[in-house]
Enzyme design. Structure first.
Site, short mmCIF file in Angstrom:
data_model
loop_
_atom_site.label_atom_id
_atom_site.label_comp_id
_atom_site.label_asym_id
_atom_site.label_seq_id
_atom_site.Cartn_x
_atom_site.Cartn_y
_atom_site.Cartn_z
N ASP A 142 -52.59 18.74 -29.11
CA ASP A 142 -52.85 18.37 -27.73
C ASP A 142 -51.51 18.24 -26.97
OD1 ASP A 142 -55.47 18.27 -26.70
OD2 ASP A 142 -55.31 15.99 -26.16
N TYR A 197 -48.70 16.79 -24.55
CA TYR A 197 -48.47 15.32 -24.12
C TYR A 197 -48.92 15.05 -22.87
CZ TYR A 197 -44.31 15.90 -27.47
OH TYR A 197 -43.72 15.85 -28.54
N PHE A 235 -44.96 19.81 -29.38
CA PHE A 235 -43.98 18.84 -29.78
C PHE A 235 -42.63 18.82 -28.85
CE2 PHE A 235 -46.13 19.99 -33.82
CZ PHE A 235 -46.45 18.36 -33.97
#
Length: 233
Positions: free
Chosen positions: A65, A67, A78
């Site tokens: 997903d 953030y 990431f």
């Protein structure tokens, strides 16, 4: 609001993009952006494609997903923009980067430099509601990102797929292991990193494979952000 995919990716994914399923997904996403707060900013939904062309893909890192906190997501798994505090999983990735290759921590979590070198930072789900983790799962994004992985596997060769965690590992079924190199490992989350992520050396393994196939390796160093960059925290 109109969502556009870079032309080379549109050509690669053209058959899928024309399906009613994908059109329904885009209609849902457009409605969400009009009615609630959704991340990343709509202009960044496909930034992984904008920064890494099909022809330049060497490495694929799969996240799940985006953030869901303010200012964090910018379309790369990431990664966070300059000036944004490193989330825990990213912090662990950078710790392993230091252990593996001796690359220091610039206190920056922006991985755009990786993307520009051919590291496709692909989330399985491209959008999410603010403060609602997983809110756009099972709406069609997963089928789309599966198609991305499948098409890369079919049309490219000698790519490195980095699959961290059980969710990502399941995607190995979409990849031709005879043509590509798969690195499967523990997720860098603080809940699991101590069970084998630390010490796994994925970055040196990636570069060793690329060199062995006469492909230029990735410079994994993360640039220090501009000193004038205002922190969001």
């Amino acid at each position: 609001m109109q969502l556009e995919i870079d032309k080379d990716w549109e050509l690669l994914l053209g058959d899928y993009i024309k399906t009613d399923k994908f059109k329904a997904l885009i209609k849902f996403v457009e409605k969400e952006y009009n009615e609630v707060t959704v991340f990343p900013p709509k202009e960044d939904i496909f930034s992984a494609f904008s920064l890494t062309s099909v022809s330049n893909v060497k490495v694929i890192i799969l996240g799940q997903d985006p953030y869901h906190g303010f200012g964090q997501a910018h379309g790369l798994c990431f990664s966070v923009p300059d000036g944004v505090k490193q989330p825990p999983s990213l912090r662990n990735i950078i710790k392993e980067l230091n252990s593996d290759l001796g690359i220091g921590n610039p206190k920056n979590g922006n991985l755009i430099s990786w993307a520009k070198q051919g590291v496709l930072l692909l989330n399985a789900t491209f959008t999410v509601r603010e403060k609602e983790a997983g809110s756009h799962q099972k709406k069609g994004w997963e089928e789309f990102s599966d198609e991305v992985i499948r098409k890369i596997s079919e049309t490219k060769k000698n790519c490195v797929f980095i699959l961290w965690g059980n969710y990502a590992k399941k995607k190995a079924l979409l990849i031709d292991k005879k043509k590509h190199f798969i690195i499967e490992g523990i997720h860098p989350s603080p809940l699991s990193a101590h069970r084998g992520f630390f010490g796994s050396k994925p970055f040196s393994a990636t570069n060793d494979y690329l060199r062995s196939n006469n492909i230029s390796p990735i410079n994994w160093e993360i640039p220090i952000p501009n000193s004038n960059q205002r922190s969001l925290f």
